[in-house]
Scaffold this motif. Structure first.
Motif, PDB file in Angstrom:
ATOM      1  N   VAL A  60      62.978  68.566  59.448  1.00 35.60           N
ATOM      2  CA  VAL A  60      64.294  67.977  59.687  1.00 35.60           C
ATOM      3  C   VAL A  60      65.360  69.037  59.450  1.00 35.60           C
ATOM      4  CG1 VAL A  60      63.715  65.565  59.258  1.00 35.60           C
ATOM      5  CG2 VAL A  60      64.270  67.035  57.342  1.00 35.60           C
TER       6      VAL A  60
ATOM      7  N   GLU B  40      71.692  65.807  63.436  1.00 34.18           N
ATOM      8  CA  GLU B  40      70.455  66.120  62.720  1.00 34.18           C
ATOM      9  C   GLU B  40      69.306  66.175  63.720  1.00 34.18           C
ATOM     10  OE1 GLU B  40      68.241  64.695  58.641  1.00 34.18           O
ATOM     11  OE2 GLU B  40      69.161  63.136  59.889  1.00 34.18           O
TER      12      GLU B  40
ATOM     13  N   VAL C  98      65.137  66.448  64.395  1.00 38.16           N
ATOM     14  CA  VAL C  98      63.807  66.222  63.828  1.00 38.16           C
ATOM     15  C   VAL C  98      62.813  66.854  64.788  1.00 38.16           C
ATOM     16  CG1 VAL C  98      62.114  64.538  63.042  1.00 38.16           C
ATOM     17  CG2 VAL C  98      64.562  64.060  62.777  1.00 38.16           C
TER      18      VAL C  98
ATOM     19  N   PHE D 296      63.741  65.639  68.530  1.00 31.64           N
ATOM     20  CA  PHE D 296      64.833  64.684  68.681  1.00 31.64           C
ATOM     21  C   PHE D 296      66.107  65.265  68.070  1.00 31.64           C
ATOM     22  CE2 PHE D 296      60.881  62.343  68.378  1.00 31.64           C
ATOM     23  CZ  PHE D 296      60.961  61.432  69.422  1.00 31.64           C
TER      24      PHE D 296
ATOM     25  N   PHE E 253      69.743  63.673  66.770  1.00 29.80           N
ATOM     26  CA  PHE E 253      70.512  62.469  66.489  1.00 29.80           C
ATOM     27  C   PHE E 253      71.986  62.841  66.314  1.00 29.80           C
ATOM     28  CE2 PHE E 253      66.206  61.539  65.307  1.00 29.80           C
ATOM     29  CZ  PHE E 253      66.023  60.218  65.658  1.00 29.80           C
TER      30      PHE E 253
ATOM     31  N   THR F 191      73.120  57.481  66.992  1.00 35.59           N
ATOM     32  CA  THR F 191      73.067  56.585  65.835  1.00 35.59           C
ATOM     33  C   THR F 191      74.466  56.515  65.231  1.00 35.59           C
ATOM     34  OG1 THR F 191      72.413  58.415  64.379  1.00 35.59           O
ATOM     35  CG2 THR F 191      70.641  57.053  65.301  1.00 35.59           C
TER      36      THR F 191
ATOM     37  N   GLN G 180      72.624  60.587  61.984  1.00 33.02           N
ATOM     38  CA  GLN G 180      71.463  61.007  61.211  1.00 33.02           C
ATOM     39  C   GLN G 180      70.207  60.355  61.759  1.00 33.02           C
ATOM     40  OE1 GLN G 180      72.234  60.167  57.074  1.00 33.02           O
ATOM     41  NE2 GLN G 180      73.939  61.606  56.962  1.00 33.02           N
ATOM     42  N   ALA G 181      69.071  60.966  61.457  1.00 33.34           N
ATOM     43  CA  ALA G 181      67.800  60.459  61.961  1.00 33.34           C
ATOM     44  C   ALA G 181      67.592  59.007  61.545  1.00 33.34           C
ATOM     45  CB  ALA G 181      66.654  61.325  61.458  1.00 33.34           C
TER      46      ALA G 181
ATOM     47  N   LEU H 177      62.172  56.218  63.111  1.00 36.37           N
ATOM     48  CA  LEU H 177      61.404  57.398  63.493  1.00 36.37           C
ATOM     49  C   LEU H 177      60.452  57.803  62.371  1.00 36.37           C
ATOM     50  CD1 LEU H 177      60.968  59.648  65.600  1.00 36.37           C
ATOM     51  CD2 LEU H 177      62.687  60.979  64.372  1.00 36.37           C
TER      52      LEU H 177
ATOM     53  N   TYR I 262      61.753  69.869  54.662  1.00 43.11           N
ATOM     54  CA  TYR I 262      63.213  69.895  54.697  1.00 43.11           C
ATOM     55  C   TYR I 262      63.706  70.982  53.744  1.00 43.11           C
ATOM     56  CZ  TYR I 262      63.011  67.316  50.266  1.00 43.11           C
ATOM     57  OH  TYR I 262      62.752  66.939  48.963  1.00 43.11           O
TER      58      TYR I 262
ATOM     59  N   MET J 254      64.851  59.152  53.313  1.00 44.15           N
ATOM     60  CA  MET J 254      63.800  59.599  54.217  1.00 44.15           C
ATOM     61  C   MET J 254      62.421  59.271  53.649  1.00 44.15           C
ATOM     62  SD  MET J 254      65.101  63.258  55.803  1.00 44.15           S
ATOM     63  CE  MET J 254      65.126  64.126  54.232  1.00 44.15           C
TER      64      MET J 254
END
Length: 310
Positions: free
Chosen positions: A21, A52, A54, A61, A63, A86, A90-91, A95, A107, A120
């Motif tokens: 991430v 962010e 991922v 992805f 976000f 979103t 943020q993720a 997901l 991370y 997370m």
């Protein structure tokens, strides 16, 4: 960008990570970051102020919030990166909840607050996913033309502009520490450090900051962790005699000392890195999560500051 994603994935595979991430953030958790901290832009091409990524071994992805949906689609390769909107950029929890059983996600703990890390971990816990700090950020390893940390010299503000000298501010905050019986206050927000020291800088475009941390002890002494090359003799002369300038490289060691002493440390975890929080708590310090006491004082302008704003 394809080559960069490939290089990051090769690092992930070699080091046992299914995912990585990457937020738009730095170790100071501010809204604006220096060019040397634009890791998200380097990896994805997206240059917005919030977002962010991922990165999985087989998918990627990005976000973003509603401000940046179109920009993100223009700046990224749709064949390589799926852009998802979103509310907070943020993720999304879904997901992480859909991760393969036991997936290991890395991370950079300097770039996340403790609450975000916990969020997370909670989302991925359903599938026993493991979120763990990377030993070194792969982007920092791969970014060959990374800009140097910028900024010029620090500048001291005289009392005729601030209304209060630094010694008075330190005494005020120290008294608050005594009421709560804390041994130390860790300031991770450079804006608060600038306020209490009456110093400004230009490390970040358009924001008069010197990127730095501070620790105020119950004794009333203050350690300023900063690039000491930015502190001129004239600034040193104007600093409070209670202030000691310390190289940023000593920050981890000082936190370790506090932890070994099982010190009670006041800390605002909303703008603190998970790295600093974990360094203290894992080593034995008792962290009291409280709002940064400089914030309310900085917001309440004294008569000198009010007159200067006219």
């Amino acid at each position: 960008m394809n080559e960069r994603l490939t290089a990051v994935r090769e690092w992930m595979l070699k080091n046992g990570f299914f995912g990585l991430v990457v937020p738009r953030a730095d170790e100071f958790q501010g809204e604006y970051v220096a060019p040397s901290a634009e890791r998200l832009a380097w990896l994805t091409g997206f240059t917005g102020s919030a977002g962010e990524a991922v990165i999985f071994l087989d998918r990627a992805f990005l976000f973003v919030d509603g401000r940046y949906t179109l920009q993100a689609q223009k700046e990224t390769d749709e064949k390589q990166i799926t852009v998802i909107q979103t509310p907070d950029g943020q993720a999304a929890d879904w997901l992480f909840a859909a991760l393969p059983q036991g997936a290991v996600i890395g991370y950079n703990s300097w770039l996340y607050t403790p609450s975000k890390v916990n969020k997370m971990k909670a989302a991925g816990g359903k599938n026993s996913a493991v979120f763990t700090p990377v030993p070194v950020d792969p982007i920092d390893l791969l970014w060959q033309d990374r800009p140097l940390n910028g900024g010029g010299w620090a500048v001291a503000l005289p009392k005729r502009f601030t209304g209060l000298d630094s010694t008075s501010k330190i005494a005020d905050i120290t008294a608050a520490l005594g009421i709560d019986q804390d041994d130390a206050l860790l300031l991770t927000n450079p804006e608060s450090v600038m306020w209490i020291l009456n110093v400004r800088g230009n490390d970040i475009p358009y924001i008069p900051l010197v990127q730095s941390f501070g620790i105020l002890y119950k004794s009333g002494t203050f350690q300023w962790f900063v690039d000491t090359n930015k502190i001129t003799d004239s600034v040193r002369k104007q600093l409070s005699p209670l202030v000691e300038t310390v190289p940023m490289s000593a920050f981890a060691q000082v936190l370790d000392v506090l932890a070994a002493q099982h010190a009670k440390v006041c800390l605002d975890t909303t703008n603190c890195s998970a790295w600093a929080y974990d360094r203290l708590t894992d080593g034995g310090a008792v962290v009291h999560d409280k709002e940064d006491p400089c914030l309310i004082r900085k917001a309440c302008k004294n008569i000198t500051e009010r007159n200067g704003a006219v």
